[in-house]
Motif scaffolding. Structure first.
Motif, PDB file in Angstrom:
ATOM      1  N   UNK A 192     -35.641 -27.238 -16.056  1.00  0.00           N
ATOM      2  CA  UNK A 192     -35.118 -28.048 -17.139  1.00  0.00           C
ATOM      3  C   UNK A 192     -34.931 -27.311 -18.447  1.00  0.00           C
ATOM      4  N   UNK A 193     -35.142 -26.002 -18.448  1.00  0.00           N
ATOM      5  CA  UNK A 193     -34.846 -25.216 -19.643  1.00  0.00           C
ATOM      6  C   UNK A 193     -33.344 -25.102 -19.845  1.00  0.00           C
ATOM      7  N   UNK A 194     -32.916 -25.173 -21.098  1.00  0.00           N
ATOM      8  CA  UNK A 194     -31.493 -25.160 -21.419  1.00  0.00           C
ATOM      9  C   UNK A 194     -31.149 -23.859 -22.138  1.00  0.00           C
ATOM     10  N   UNK A 195     -30.453 -22.978 -21.435  1.00  0.00           N
ATOM     11  CA  UNK A 195     -29.931 -21.771 -22.069  1.00  0.00           C
ATOM     12  C   UNK A 195     -28.785 -22.167 -23.001  1.00  0.00           C
ATOM     13  N   UNK A 196     -28.856 -21.719 -24.236  1.00  0.00           N
ATOM     14  CA  UNK A 196     -27.944 -22.163 -25.282  1.00  0.00           C
ATOM     15  C   UNK A 196     -27.288 -20.967 -25.951  1.00  0.00           C
ATOM     16  N   UNK A 197     -25.954 -20.977 -26.010  1.00  0.00           N
ATOM     17  CA  UNK A 197     -25.222 -19.935 -26.734  1.00  0.00           C
ATOM     18  C   UNK A 197     -25.344 -20.222 -28.230  1.00  0.00           C
ATOM     19  N   UNK A 198     -26.102 -19.395 -28.932  1.00  0.00           N
ATOM     20  CA  UNK A 198     -26.298 -19.544 -30.370  1.00  0.00           C
ATOM     21  C   UNK A 198     -25.276 -18.660 -31.086  1.00  0.00           C
ATOM     22  N   UNK A 199     -24.105 -19.231 -31.301  1.00  0.00           N
ATOM     23  CA  UNK A 199     -22.928 -18.469 -31.705  1.00  0.00           C
ATOM     24  C   UNK A 199     -23.186 -17.479 -32.832  1.00  0.00           C
ATOM     25  N   UNK A 200     -23.391 -17.998 -34.036  1.00  0.00           N
ATOM     26  CA  UNK A 200     -23.471 -17.162 -35.230  1.00  0.00           C
ATOM     27  C   UNK A 200     -24.790 -16.420 -35.345  1.00  0.00           C
ATOM     28  N   UNK A 201     -25.754 -16.775 -34.488  1.00  0.00           N
ATOM     29  CA  UNK A 201     -27.017 -16.032 -34.449  1.00  0.00           C
ATOM     30  C   UNK A 201     -26.962 -14.881 -33.454  1.00  0.00           C
ATOM     31  N   UNK A 202     -25.828 -14.770 -32.738  1.00  0.00           N
ATOM     32  CA  UNK A 202     -25.573 -13.624 -31.862  1.00  0.00           C
ATOM     33  C   UNK A 202     -26.632 -13.483 -30.764  1.00  0.00           C
ATOM     34  N   UNK A 203     -26.958 -14.629 -30.129  1.00  0.00           N
ATOM     35  CA  UNK A 203     -27.955 -14.554 -29.072  1.00  0.00           C
ATOM     36  C   UNK A 203     -27.852 -15.792 -28.181  1.00  0.00           C
ATOM     37  N   UNK A 204     -28.539 -15.709 -27.034  1.00  0.00           N
ATOM     38  CA  UNK A 204     -28.702 -16.836 -26.122  1.00  0.00           C
ATOM     39  C   UNK A 204     -30.184 -17.195 -26.092  1.00  0.00           C
ATOM     40  N   UNK A 205     -30.503 -18.456 -26.374  1.00  0.00           N
ATOM     41  CA  UNK A 205     -31.884 -18.933 -26.375  1.00  0.00           C
ATOM     42  C   UNK A 205     -32.111 -19.881 -25.205  1.00  0.00           C
ATOM     43  N   UNK A 206     -33.275 -19.764 -24.567  1.00  0.00           N
ATOM     44  CA  UNK A 206     -33.704 -20.779 -23.608  1.00  0.00           C
ATOM     45  C   UNK A 206     -34.578 -21.779 -24.358  1.00  0.00           C
ATOM     46  N   UNK A 207     -34.145 -23.039 -24.376  1.00  0.00           N
ATOM     47  CA  UNK A 207     -34.800 -24.060 -25.183  1.00  0.00           C
ATOM     48  C   UNK A 207     -35.361 -25.151 -24.276  1.00  0.00           C
ATOM     49  N   UNK A 208     -36.595 -25.537 -24.535  1.00  0.00           N
ATOM     50  CA  UNK A 208     -37.215 -26.671 -23.874  1.00  0.00           C
ATOM     51  C   UNK A 208     -37.648 -27.671 -24.947  1.00  0.00           C
TER      52      UNK A 208
END
Length: 267
Positions: A192-208
């Motif tokens: 259930x973790x959501x990988x998120x494209x963090x556009x202007x932060x130049x990264x991909x975060x896994x968010x729970x």
């Protein structure tokens, strides 16, 4: 593991998906949908006159394609492209991302900065607005427990809904708020973790629900979209660009598709 390049030479990638051993994604400004093998070999489905974005597969293998500015949903059956729905009378803005559930219902966001909506397209291609008052709805996923999560880019948050048996969305709530930048494309894993494209932060975060658990830095590149897949469902495919604003990239071929291994597989 480190980020590994897989494909490049396209204008602005969106809507990345893994299906039948291939990575599929839209080239919105290049008016095409591409497929890429794990060896980096690319094939192209031209879509002249369309700016494709969100992609999704129905259970019978039909590929649904969002045509952003025409506000239409197209279908590709492996041989030809056809129009399945025109949403122009239902939505306040151009279309964006899409997710298709296990029953073949497609959810599509209309990307108004305020007053954005989500439209559900049923298997009979009847369209219904199922969520309103969103701040630029973007990437969408359905978690293994049936929670619907949507990125609200200008709201800098992920919102969640419960989904009933008929595909209606209820009980809107915050999944993650106060993000460092506008979220774009999403991917969900088996936990259930959501990988998120963090556009202007130049990264991909896994968010729970507890916060950020993992982070993939992209240097100076803008994170656009992601998808889980690969032979063991532990490959995270990453689309990035040199700018978050597509209009600035017209005529360029600077977007890339990369891949990195992760611990938690796709659902």
């Amino acid at each position: 593991m480190t980020v590994q390049p897989l494909a490049n030479g396209f204008c602005f990638g969106e809507g990345v998906r893994w299906f039948e051993g291939l990575v599929w994604f839209s080239d919105m400004l290049g008016e095409a949908v591409h497929t890429v093998t794990l060896q980096g070999e690319m094939s192209t489905l031209p879509l002249p006159g369309h700016a494709p974005s969100g992609l999704g597969f129905r259970p019978d293998g039909t590929l649904l394609i969002v045509s952003t500015e025409r506000r239409q949903i197209l279908a590709y059956d492996g041989e030809s492209v056809s129009l399945v729905a025109d949403l122009g009378d239902l939505v306040p803005a151009g279309l964006g991302d899409m997710v298709v559930d296990g029953d073949g219902r497609a959810y599509v966001g209309a990307q108004a900065r305020e007053g954005g909506v989500i439209v559900r397209l049923d298997r009979n291609n009847q369209a219904t607005v199922v969520a309103e008052d969103l701040s630029f709805p973007n990437g969408m996923v359905i978690t293994p427990d049936g929670t619907f999560v949507v990125a609200e880019s200008t709201g800098r948050r992920l919102s969640a809904y419960s989904v009933d048996d008929a595909g209606a969305l209820h009980h809107r709530r915050v999944f993650a708020a106060g993000l460092d930048g506008p979220p774009d494309g999403l991917a969900v894993d088996a936990d259930g973790g959501v990988w998120t494209a963090m556009t202007l932060s130049h990264r991909f975060d896994r968010i729970t629900a507890e916060g950020v658990t993992d982070r993939i830095e992209m240097g100076d590149r803008t994170a656009i979209a992601c998808a889980l897949g690969g032979p063991e469902d532990r490959a995270l495919f990453l689309l990035s660009a040199t700018d978050a604003y597509p209009d600035r990239l017209v005529g360029t071929t600077l977007s890339t598709l990369d891949v990195i291994g992760v611990d938690i597989p796709a659902p």
